[in-house]
Scaffold this motif. Structure first.
Motif, PDB file in Angstrom:
ATOM      1  N   THR A 117       0.869  -1.176   0.000  1.00 26.69           N
ATOM      2  CA  THR A 117       0.000   0.000   0.000  1.00 26.69           C
ATOM      3  C   THR A 117       0.906   1.226   0.000  1.00 26.69           C
ATOM      4  N   ALA A 118       0.322   2.430  -0.062  1.00 27.96           N
ATOM      5  CA  ALA A 118       1.136   3.653  -0.089  1.00 27.96           C
ATOM      6  C   ALA A 118       1.811   3.864   1.270  1.00 27.96           C
ATOM      7  N   ALA A 119       3.065   4.357   1.235  1.00 29.12           N
ATOM      8  CA  ALA A 119       3.743   4.747   2.477  1.00 29.12           C
ATOM      9  C   ALA A 119       2.947   5.885   3.109  1.00 29.12           C
ATOM     10  N   TYR A 120       3.019   6.030   4.436  1.00 30.75           N
ATOM     11  CA  TYR A 120       2.132   7.010   5.072  1.00 30.75           C
ATOM     12  C   TYR A 120       2.675   7.504   6.399  1.00 30.75           C
ATOM     13  N   GLY A 121       2.069   8.580   6.866  1.00 33.94           N
ATOM     14  CA  GLY A 121       2.244   9.028   8.242  1.00 33.94           C
ATOM     15  C   GLY A 121       0.873   9.299   8.826  1.00 33.94           C
ATOM     16  N   HIS A 122       0.743   9.153  10.142  1.00 32.48           N
ATOM     17  CA  HIS A 122      -0.553   9.322  10.818  1.00 32.48           C
ATOM     18  C   HIS A 122      -0.390  10.421  11.865  1.00 32.48           C
ATOM     19  N   PHE A 123      -1.255  11.438  11.826  1.00 33.15           N
ATOM     20  CA  PHE A 123      -1.042  12.621  12.676  1.00 33.15           C
ATOM     21  C   PHE A 123      -2.300  13.069  13.390  1.00 33.15           C
ATOM     22  N   GLY A 178     -12.101  14.309  11.178  1.00 31.34           N
ATOM     23  CA  GLY A 178     -10.923  15.062  10.754  1.00 31.34           C
ATOM     24  C   GLY A 178      -9.960  15.343  11.899  1.00 31.34           C
ATOM     25  N   ALA A 179     -10.273  14.830  13.082  1.00 25.88           N
ATOM     26  CA  ALA A 179      -9.416  15.097  14.230  1.00 25.88           C
ATOM     27  C   ALA A 179      -8.066  14.390  14.076  1.00 25.88           C
ATOM     28  N   GLU A 180      -8.005  13.413  13.162  1.00 26.61           N
ATOM     29  CA  GLU A 180      -6.742  12.758  12.842  1.00 26.61           C
ATOM     30  C   GLU A 180      -6.659  12.647  11.330  1.00 26.61           C
ATOM     31  N   VAL A 181      -5.459  12.766  10.801  1.00 30.94           N
ATOM     32  CA  VAL A 181      -5.312  12.595   9.352  1.00 30.94           C
ATOM     33  C   VAL A 181      -4.222  11.577   9.042  1.00 30.94           C
ATOM     34  N   VAL A 182      -4.376  10.959   7.872  1.00 39.84           N
ATOM     35  CA  VAL A 182      -3.350  10.099   7.322  1.00 39.84           C
ATOM     36  C   VAL A 182      -2.810  10.807   6.084  1.00 39.84           C
ATOM     37  N   VAL A 183      -1.493  10.919   5.994  1.00 39.11           N
ATOM     38  CA  VAL A 183      -0.878  11.518   4.808  1.00 39.11           C
ATOM     39  C   VAL A 183      -0.157  10.399   4.063  1.00 39.11           C
ATOM     40  N   GLU A 184      -0.475  10.269   2.766  1.00 44.07           N
ATOM     41  CA  GLU A 184       0.013   9.115   2.009  1.00 44.07           C
ATOM     42  C   GLU A 184       0.821   9.498   0.787  1.00 44.07           C
ATOM     43  N   GLU A 185       1.721   8.639   0.465  1.00 44.53           N
ATOM     44  CA  GLU A 185       2.440   8.695  -0.803  1.00 44.53           C
ATOM     45  C   GLU A 185       1.421   8.654  -1.948  1.00 44.53           C
ATOM     46  N   PHE A 186       1.648   9.439  -2.994  1.00 46.42           N
ATOM     47  CA  PHE A 186       0.777   9.439  -4.169  1.00 46.42           C
ATOM     48  C   PHE A 186       1.130   8.238  -5.041  1.00 46.42           C
ATOM     49  N   MET A 187       0.115   7.417  -5.336  1.00 49.35           N
ATOM     50  CA  MET A 187       0.369   6.242  -6.185  1.00 49.35           C
ATOM     51  C   MET A 187      -0.161   6.521  -7.582  1.00 49.35           C
ATOM     52  N   GLN A 188       0.633   6.132  -8.578  1.00 50.92           N
ATOM     53  CA  GLN A 188       0.251   6.377  -9.969  1.00 50.92           C
ATOM     54  C   GLN A 188      -0.190   5.066 -10.590  1.00 50.92           C
ATOM     55  N   GLY A 189      -1.285   5.089 -11.329  1.00 55.51           N
ATOM     56  CA  GLY A 189      -1.709   3.868 -12.009  1.00 55.51           C
ATOM     57  C   GLY A 189      -3.195   3.884 -12.291  1.00 55.51           C
ATOM     58  N   GLU A 190      -3.677   2.763 -12.833  1.00 52.54           N
ATOM     59  CA  GLU A 190      -5.105   2.622 -13.092  1.00 52.54           C
ATOM     60  C   GLU A 190      -5.743   1.931 -11.887  1.00 52.54           C
ATOM     61  N   GLU A 191      -6.974   2.344 -11.557  1.00 52.61           N
ATOM     62  CA  GLU A 191      -7.634   1.770 -10.380  1.00 52.61           C
ATOM     63  C   GLU A 191      -8.673   0.736 -10.775  1.00 52.61           C
ATOM     64  N   ALA A 192      -8.849  -0.254  -9.916  1.00 52.42           N
ATOM     65  CA  ALA A 192      -9.931  -1.223 -10.094  1.00 52.42           C
ATOM     66  C   ALA A 192     -10.445  -1.619  -8.717  1.00 52.42           C
ATOM     67  N   SER A 193     -11.677  -2.070  -8.686  1.00 50.19           N
ATOM     68  CA  SER A 193     -12.267  -2.517  -7.422  1.00 50.19           C
ATOM     69  C   SER A 193     -12.349  -4.026  -7.435  1.00 50.19           C
ATOM     70  N   PHE A 194     -12.014  -4.622  -6.298  1.00 50.53           N
ATOM     71  CA  PHE A 194     -11.942  -6.065  -6.182  1.00 50.53           C
ATOM     72  C   PHE A 194     -12.809  -6.459  -4.993  1.00 50.53           C
ATOM     73  N   PHE A 195     -13.740  -7.386  -5.231  1.00 46.62           N
ATOM     74  CA  PHE A 195     -14.696  -7.760  -4.170  1.00 46.62           C
ATOM     75  C   PHE A 195     -14.517  -9.221  -3.787  1.00 46.62           C
ATOM     76  N   VAL A 196     -14.479  -9.479  -2.490  1.00 49.60           N
ATOM     77  CA  VAL A 196     -14.442 -10.872  -2.020  1.00 49.60           C
ATOM     78  C   VAL A 196     -15.449 -11.058  -0.899  1.00 49.60           C
ATOM     79  N   LEU A 197     -16.112 -12.211  -0.914  1.00 51.59           N
ATOM     80  CA  LEU A 197     -16.914 -12.598   0.239  1.00 51.59           C
ATOM     81  C   LEU A 197     -15.973 -13.253   1.232  1.00 51.59           C
ATOM     82  N   CYS A 198     -16.209 -13.032   2.532  1.00 53.17           N
ATOM     83  CA  CYS A 198     -15.333 -13.571   3.568  1.00 53.17           C
ATOM     84  C   CYS A 198     -16.177 -14.162   4.693  1.00 53.17           C
TER      85      CYS A 198
END
Ligand code: AMP
Ligand code: GLY
Length: 427
Positions: A117-123, A178-198
């Motif tokens: 996943t994207a690298a991140y910081g949590h603040f 909004g009391a906490e934010v996650v700041v993430e690395e920007f990822m470049q590419g095409e997006e798709a949604s993947f669904f699984v039953l669990c």
């Protein structure tokens, strides 16, 4: 078997339509439902946030199984409360639902289990978030840590935009989330949604979907809950699906089980196909809306045994069959959406539109007033169609839309453009 569906959107209409087709079902209700759902289920105006009222309804009607649609109900712990009252339900508990309701929970789980996943910081302080952003540079992504109706994400192309997003989120624009934010690395590419039953341990992949989040043609304009979708997503090859299962889904389920919060229900992974392989953008703890609509159209098998198997931990014995055809859905929304969308305008021509070959129309925000279908929200109708190709399905959907008379509504005219371009390139 008596089944109750919770929710009132196009997603829940598609679920009710599919569940109603099951020979196992003797009675189907939807709380609160909408004007279209009323054709497939008995709609009862009960407020979903009132868990005691939902449980009282289940008791009074001897409901056998509850299917939860919306994320807010999951985050509010409806499945926990139903289970405590001894009702079986499809959907994750509140703790397991953190995969959607807390971005920092999911980011930490990915970090601890080597899930790409994207690298991140949590603040929890604006100054620290800004310092991190200055150090990382733009483009960069700023997210409110919590549910923000799909509007808590700013993909900032410049440093100033990112810093302004931090200001806005700590300024209370999203309330608590909004009391906490996650700041993430920007990822470049095409997006798709993947669904699984669990079922807490096993995962059964559903089909792949691509959606269109922006309000206007050419993927322009503000982000929305989704203006259209199609399945399958040709960009997700079988090899990529397997990679997502191995590197993202299975490690997540193992980690959730180890934490004592096994994930049951549908897990919806937003995937970015980067040059370094598929990476997780985010998880949702429910079916996507409108992604669910195209999944239900393509599913050949009875869905009810699969949903029950999720709750019972019996998914390892299940398989599902799918139609080979492509499904598309085009959202018709009230002009003004995703901003203010006036209610009450009349929609004509739906019966004629629904007669088209392969066409199915699901209702989202609709209400019957004096016998007429009227708009009752932002996203109002999901005009869906099956076809041999995306091009054919799309022609059918737009032909149906052209029969709908609703001057106060609008839709995108280019749903499926990536897939259509791919089809044309192959010819
Ligand atoms: P989310 O609500 O987390 O799905 O984010 C909404 C949209 O923002 C996603 O569908 C992506 O298009 C975009 N997005 C979110 N995170 C990132 C990221 N790290 N890099 C690039 N785009 C992102
Ligand atoms: N269509 C995006 C979602 O349901 O979150």
């Amino acid at each position: 078997m008596k089944i109750l569906v919770l929710g009132s959107g196009g997603r829940e209409h598609a679920l009710c339509w599919k569940i109603a087709a099951s020979p196992l079902v003797t009675k189907l209700w939807c709380l609160p439902g909408n004007a279209g759902i009323a054709n497939d289920a008995e709609c009862v105006p009960i407020d979903l946030t009132d868990h005691a009222a939902v449980i009282a309804f289940c008791k009074a009607n001897a409901v056998d199984f509850v299917v939860v649609g919306p994320d807010a109900a999951i985050a509010a712990g409806i499945v926990d409360d139903l289970n405590a009252a001894r009702f079986k339900a499809f959907g994750p508990t509140k703790a397991a639902g953190q995969l959607e309701s807390s971005k920092s929970f999911t980011k930490a789980l990915c970090r601890d289990n080597n899930i790409p996943t994207a690298a991140y910081g949590h603040f929890d302080k604006a100054e620290a978030a800004k310092a991190y952003i200055r150090q990382q540079g733009a483009p960069i992504v700023v997210k409110a840590d919590g549910l923000a109706a799909g509007k808590g994400v700013v993909v900032a192309m410049t440093l100033d935009e990112a810093l302004a997003a931090v200001e806005m989120m700590f300024g209370g624009a999203f309330g608590e989330s909004g009391a906490e934010v996650v700041v993430e690395e920007f990822m470049q590419g095409e997006e798709a949604s993947f669904f699984v039953l669990c079922d807490g341990e096993h995962a059964l992949p559903l089909a792949t979907v691509q959606d269109h989040k922006r309000a206007f043609d050419g993927d322009q304009g503000p982000n929305t809950g989704g203006m259209g979708a199609y399945s399958p997503a040709p960009v997700m090859t079988e090899a990529l699906c397997q990679q997502v299962m191995d590197e993202i889904i299975h490690p997540t389920l193992r980690a959730m089980k180890a934490k004592g919060m096994p994930y049951k229900g549908v897990l919806y992974a937003g995937i970015m196909l980067t040059d370094n392989g598929p990476k997780l953008v985010e998880y949702n703890a429910r079916f996507g809306d409108p992604e669910c609509q195209v999944l239900m159209l393509r599913m050949m098998s009875d869905i009810v045994p699969a949903l029950i198997a999720c709750a019972d931990g019996q998914l390892g014995h299940m398989s599902l069959r799918w139609y080979d055809e492509v499904a598309i859905t085009v959202i018709m929304a009230t002009k003004g959406y995703p901003g203010d969308a006036p209610k009450g305008s009349r929609i004509e021509g739906l019966d004629e539109a629904a007669k088209g070959e392969g066409v199915e129309i699901f209702h989202a925000g609709t209400k019957r007033i004096d016998g007429h279908i009227t708009a009752n929200g932002g996203r109002v109708l999901n005009v869906c169609a099956l076809g041999k190709s995306v091009s054919e399905a799309r022609e059918r959907a737009y032909a149906a839309i052209d029969k709908i008379n609703w001057p106060e509504g609008f839709c995108r005219r280019d749903i499926g453009w990536r897939a259509v371009e791919r089809e044309q390139a192959k010819r």
